[in-house]
Design a protein around this motif. Structure first.
Motif, PDB file in Angstrom:
ATOM      1  N   ILE A 296      56.131  86.121  41.385  1.00 61.50           N
ATOM      2  CA  ILE A 296      55.738  85.926  39.264  1.00 61.50           C
ATOM      3  C   ILE A 296      56.186  87.230  39.511  1.00 61.50           C
ATOM      4  CG2 ILE A 296      54.720  85.559  37.419  1.00 61.50           C
ATOM      5  CD1 ILE A 296      55.680  83.607  38.754  1.00 61.50           C
ATOM      6  N   GLU A 297      56.950  88.243  39.488  1.00 60.74           N
ATOM      7  CA  GLU A 297      56.738  89.708  39.617  1.00 60.74           C
ATOM      8  C   GLU A 297      57.727  90.424  38.875  1.00 60.74           C
ATOM      9  OE1 GLU A 297      60.464  89.185  42.572  1.00 60.74           O
ATOM     10  OE2 GLU A 297      58.809  89.301  44.129  1.00 60.74           O
ATOM     11  N   ASN A 298      57.752  90.338  36.918  1.00 63.75           N
ATOM     12  CA  ASN A 298      57.606  90.609  36.447  1.00 63.75           C
ATOM     13  C   ASN A 298      57.920  89.891  35.080  1.00 63.75           C
ATOM     14  OD1 ASN A 298      60.478  88.864  35.408  1.00 63.75           O
ATOM     15  ND2 ASN A 298      61.596  89.105  37.300  1.00 63.75           N
ATOM     16  N   GLU A 299      57.982  90.575  34.071  1.00 67.30           N
ATOM     17  CA  GLU A 299      57.196  90.206  32.517  1.00 67.30           C
ATOM     18  C   GLU A 299      57.667  88.698  31.733  1.00 67.30           C
ATOM     19  OE1 GLU A 299      56.891  91.721  27.777  1.00 67.30           O
ATOM     20  OE2 GLU A 299      58.048  93.175  29.649  1.00 67.30           O
ATOM     21  N   ASP A 300      59.093  88.732  32.582  1.00 65.82           N
ATOM     22  CA  ASP A 300      59.498  87.086  31.655  1.00 65.82           C
ATOM     23  C   ASP A 300      59.035  86.354  32.586  1.00 65.82           C
ATOM     24  OD1 ASP A 300      61.334  88.358  30.312  1.00 65.82           O
ATOM     25  OD2 ASP A 300      62.689  88.669  31.215  1.00 65.82           O
ATOM     26  N   LYS A 301      58.739  86.134  34.052  1.00 59.51           N
ATOM     27  CA  LYS A 301      58.335  85.571  34.793  1.00 59.51           C
ATOM     28  C   LYS A 301      56.274  84.922  34.126  1.00 59.51           C
ATOM     29  CE  LYS A 301      61.435  85.692  39.202  1.00 59.51           C
ATOM     30  NZ  LYS A 301      61.810  86.360  40.480  1.00 59.51           N
ATOM     31  N   VAL A 302      55.806  86.138  34.077  1.00 55.52           N
ATOM     32  CA  VAL A 302      54.678  85.877  33.517  1.00 55.52           C
ATOM     33  C   VAL A 302      54.373  85.246  32.633  1.00 55.52           C
ATOM     34  CG1 VAL A 302      52.698  87.263  33.288  1.00 55.52           C
ATOM     35  CG2 VAL A 302      53.969  88.390  34.749  1.00 55.52           C
ATOM     36  N   GLU A 303      55.555  85.490  31.680  1.00 53.23           N
ATOM     37  CA  GLU A 303      55.362  84.425  30.288  1.00 53.23           C
ATOM     38  C   GLU A 303      55.743  83.478  30.348  1.00 53.23           C
ATOM     39  OE1 GLU A 303      54.663  86.212  27.244  1.00 53.23           O
ATOM     40  OE2 GLU A 303      54.244  88.298  27.864  1.00 53.23           O
ATOM     41  N   ASP A 304      56.752  83.306  31.510  1.00 53.83           N
ATOM     42  CA  ASP A 304      56.936  81.977  31.572  1.00 53.83           C
ATOM     43  C   ASP A 304      55.654  80.782  31.929  1.00 53.83           C
ATOM     44  OD1 ASP A 304      59.625  81.767  30.616  1.00 53.83           O
ATOM     45  OD2 ASP A 304      60.267  81.829  32.736  1.00 53.83           O
ATOM     46  N   VAL A 305      55.199  82.112  33.508  1.00 61.71           N
ATOM     47  CA  VAL A 305      53.617  80.795  33.316  1.00 61.71           C
ATOM     48  C   VAL A 305      53.041  80.753  32.649  1.00 61.71           C
ATOM     49  CG1 VAL A 305      51.919  81.126  35.088  1.00 61.71           C
ATOM     50  CG2 VAL A 305      53.991  81.684  36.245  1.00 61.71           C
ATOM     51  N   VAL A 306      52.966  81.813  31.716  1.00 63.03           N
ATOM     52  CA  VAL A 306      51.279  81.916  30.787  1.00 63.03           C
ATOM     53  C   VAL A 306      51.878  80.758  29.630  1.00 63.03           C
ATOM     54  CG1 VAL A 306      51.071  82.740  28.619  1.00 63.03           C
ATOM     55  CG2 VAL A 306      51.484  84.512  30.695  1.00 63.03           C
TER      56      VAL A 306
ATOM     57  N   ILE B  70      50.510  93.723  41.031  1.00 63.36           N
ATOM     58  CA  ILE B  70      51.023  94.042  39.855  1.00 63.36           C
ATOM     59  C   ILE B  70      49.821  94.482  38.347  1.00 63.36           C
ATOM     60  CG2 ILE B  70      53.274  94.022  38.072  1.00 63.36           C
ATOM     61  CD1 ILE B  70      54.354  92.978  40.275  1.00 63.36           C
ATOM     62  N   PRO B  71      49.950  94.937  38.594  1.00 64.18           N
ATOM     63  CA  PRO B  71      48.605  95.227  37.298  1.00 64.18           C
ATOM     64  C   PRO B  71      48.921  94.839  35.725  1.00 64.18           C
ATOM     65  CG  PRO B  71      48.526  97.717  38.388  1.00 64.18           C
ATOM     66  CD  PRO B  71      49.823  96.618  38.732  1.00 64.18           C
ATOM     67  N   GLU B  72      50.049  95.132  35.089  1.00 64.67           N
ATOM     68  CA  GLU B  72      50.722  94.394  33.980  1.00 64.67           C
ATOM     69  C   GLU B  72      50.989  93.058  34.178  1.00 64.67           C
ATOM     70  OE1 GLU B  72      51.335  98.607  34.605  1.00 64.67           O
ATOM     71  OE2 GLU B  72      51.864  96.961  35.864  1.00 64.67           O
ATOM     72  N   ALA B  73      51.594  92.761  35.621  1.00 68.87           N
ATOM     73  CA  ALA B  73      51.407  91.218  35.069  1.00 68.87           C
ATOM     74  C   ALA B  73      50.436  90.541  34.625  1.00 68.87           C
ATOM     75  CB  ALA B  73      52.192  90.988  36.576  1.00 68.87           C
ATOM     76  N   LYS B  74      48.889  90.834  36.589  1.00 69.19           N
ATOM     77  CA  LYS B  74      47.901  90.075  36.973  1.00 69.19           C
ATOM     78  C   LYS B  74      47.156  90.374  34.983  1.00 69.19           C
ATOM     79  CE  LYS B  74      43.362  91.010  38.719  1.00 69.19           C
ATOM     80  NZ  LYS B  74      42.494  91.595  39.365  1.00 69.19           N
ATOM     81  N   GLN B  75      47.314  91.287  34.038  1.00 64.35           N
ATOM     82  CA  GLN B  75      46.594  91.395  33.175  1.00 64.35           C
ATOM     83  C   GLN B  75      46.683  90.791  32.331  1.00 64.35           C
ATOM     84  OE1 GLN B  75      43.735  93.076  32.010  1.00 64.35           O
ATOM     85  NE2 GLN B  75      43.472  93.289  34.262  1.00 64.35           N
ATOM     86  N   ARG B  76      48.749  90.791  31.681  1.00 66.96           N
ATOM     87  CA  ARG B  76      49.146  89.079  30.710  1.00 66.96           C
ATOM     88  C   ARG B  76      48.602  87.617  31.058  1.00 66.96           C
ATOM     89  NH1 ARG B  76      49.351  86.762  27.034  1.00 66.96           N
ATOM     90  NH2 ARG B  76      51.536  85.757  26.028  1.00 66.96           N
ATOM     91  N   LEU B  77      48.352  87.923  32.651  1.00 69.82           N
ATOM     92  CA  LEU B  77      48.262  86.043  32.947  1.00 69.82           C
ATOM     93  C   LEU B  77      46.765  85.602  32.661  1.00 69.82           C
ATOM     94  CD1 LEU B  77      48.773  83.955  35.135  1.00 69.82           C
ATOM     95  CD2 LEU B  77      47.698  85.040  36.677  1.00 69.82           C
ATOM     96  N   LEU B  78      46.135  86.675  32.473  1.00 73.05           N
ATOM     97  CA  LEU B  78      44.296  86.950  32.292  1.00 73.05           C
ATOM     98  C   LEU B  78      44.436  86.291  30.976  1.00 73.05           C
ATOM     99  CD1 LEU B  78      42.757  89.291  34.870  1.00 73.05           C
ATOM    100  CD2 LEU B  78      42.892  86.695  35.125  1.00 73.05           C
ATOM    101  N   THR B  79      45.193  86.838  29.740  1.00 74.58           N
ATOM    102  CA  THR B  79      45.123  86.254  28.712  1.00 74.58           C
ATOM    103  C   THR B  79      45.405  84.892  28.225  1.00 74.58           C
ATOM    104  OG1 THR B  79      47.632  87.139  27.811  1.00 74.58           O
ATOM    105  CG2 THR B  79      45.798  88.370  27.990  1.00 74.58           C
ATOM    106  N   ALA B  80      45.591  84.074  29.367  1.00 73.71           N
ATOM    107  CA  ALA B  80      46.025  82.774  29.093  1.00 73.71           C
ATOM    108  C   ALA B  80      44.653  81.966  29.208  1.00 73.71           C
ATOM    109  CB  ALA B  80      46.760  81.771  30.582  1.00 73.71           C
ATOM    110  N   ASN B  81      44.445  80.383  28.207  1.00 71.12           N
ATOM    111  CA  ASN B  81      43.477  79.053  28.215  1.00 71.12           C
ATOM    112  C   ASN B  81      43.260  79.412  29.450  1.00 71.12           C
ATOM    113  OD1 ASN B  81      42.305  79.971  25.673  1.00 71.12           O
ATOM    114  ND2 ASN B  81      44.000  79.120  24.903  1.00 71.12           N
ATOM    115  N   ALA B  82      42.423  79.615  30.624  1.00 72.73           N
ATOM    116  CA  ALA B  82      42.322  79.030  31.788  1.00 72.73           C
ATOM    117  C   ALA B  82      41.085  79.516  32.273  1.00 72.73           C
ATOM    118  CB  ALA B  82      43.912  79.470  32.548  1.00 72.73           C
ATOM    119  N   LEU B  83      40.998  79.411  32.957  1.00 74.50           N
ATOM    120  CA  LEU B  83      39.658  79.046  34.839  1.00 74.50           C
ATOM    121  C   LEU B  83      40.394  80.341  35.903  1.00 74.50           C
ATOM    122  CD1 LEU B  83      37.337  76.073  34.775  1.00 74.50           C
ATOM    123  CD2 LEU B  83      37.173  77.737  32.668  1.00 74.50           C
ATOM    124  N   PHE B  84      39.780  80.949  35.686  1.00 76.64           N
ATOM    125  CA  PHE B  84      40.619  81.772  36.672  1.00 76.64           C
ATOM    126  C   PHE B  84      39.956  82.240  38.147  1.00 76.64           C
ATOM    127  CE2 PHE B  84      42.958  83.368  33.018  1.00 76.64           C
ATOM    128  CZ  PHE B  84      43.995  82.903  33.362  1.00 76.64           C
TER     129      PHE B  84
END
Length: 277
Positions: free
Chosen positions: A44-54, A76-90
């Protein structure tokens, strides 16, 4: 505290292979009495892939009403921050250990994408792994007994005692060249080692298994056959274990062990060292 959970959605997410996330996640969740509905998202290396996971995480949350568990490793800091916005336990599988090492060494970590699994500077280790896998596949199930001098380990045992998965795991994870040989009726009747193994005694290691478990495994493959009968399984195991004892071949019972535990115990007993990390 909630004491009864039937199942839980789990995501393994990484900007690398996600193997570390899976390994740690499986180990941790194995301590809890609930089933796991898992999905793995590597590279999961780019914005589009992170969005799909979210989106997948949000879909899980909306359907179940419970936050899924997410084991992740993101450089990747940006990818990590976007991931952490999802409703989940990380659960960041590396963060705690990295912080401890930074503190103990007084040295700042310099994360690099896919450092642990890239070919890069570790190209020798990568090709050692490939060579070990190729060797092990060529010597699976007694197909070939040529080149035994190159083997790190020779696994012996009756058919379906766990030799093949153990051999391949040790090749892939440890970089070891493993031969595995199943005792056939002729071997058991004569109760002897093949001459080819005599000069490689120090490489021999035996696997055995409970007769009831062996019967179950063989019945799933060939139900109703003599091969899967309780009497045949018991006879083979008694004969082979007698051979192991007589020839002073170390062996373990694999009945209640995972392939990871089998492999680790073999390393412990033989003194072999893993060649790759």
């Amino acid at each position: 505290m909630q004491t009864e959970v039937q199942s839980r959605d789990v995501f393994y997410v990484s900007d690398g292979t996600a193997i570390t996330c899976q390994t740690i996640g499986h180990t941790v969740l194995g301590q809890f009495p609930f089933s796991v509905n898992q999905q793995t998202f590597p590279f999961i290396e780019n914005e589009d892939k992170v969005e799909d996971v979210v989106k997948e995480i949000e879909r899980s949350y909306n359907q179940s009403g419970e936050k899924p568990l997410v084991f992740f490793s993101m450089v990747i800091p940006e990818a990590k921050q976007r991931l952490l916005t999802a409703n989940a336990l990380f659960y960041d599988v590396l963060d705690t250990m990295v912080n401890l090492v930074e503190k103990d060494l007084n040295l700042e970590a310099k994360p690099k994408l896919q450092r642990s699994h890239s070919v890069g500077k570790d190209h020798e280790g990568y090709f050692d792994r490939i060579a070990a896998i190729e060797y092990t596949l060529a010597h699976d199930d007694g197909v070939s007994l040529k080149g035994l001098e190159e083997a790190d380990l020779i696994l012996l045992g009756v058919s379906r005692s766990g030799k093949t998965p153990t051999s391949l795991y040790m090749a892939m994870q440890f970089g070891l060249r493993v031969v595995n040989y199943p005792f056939i009726d002729e071997d058991i009747a004569k109760l002897r080692l093949l001459p080819q193994f005599e000069i490689h005694r120090h490489k021999l290691f035996g696997l055995t298994i409970d007769a009831s478990r062996l019967t179950e495994i063989r019945s799933n493959r060939l139900a109703g056959s003599d091969y899967a009968s309780a009497a045949q399984c018991k006879t083979e195991l008694n004969s082979v274990e007698s051979l192991f004892r007589r020839e002073a071949i170390p062996y373990i019972n694999t009945s209640n062990m995972s392939v990871e535990e089998i492999s680790t115990r073999i390393l412990e007993r033989t003194g072999l060292k893993r060649r790759i990390f």
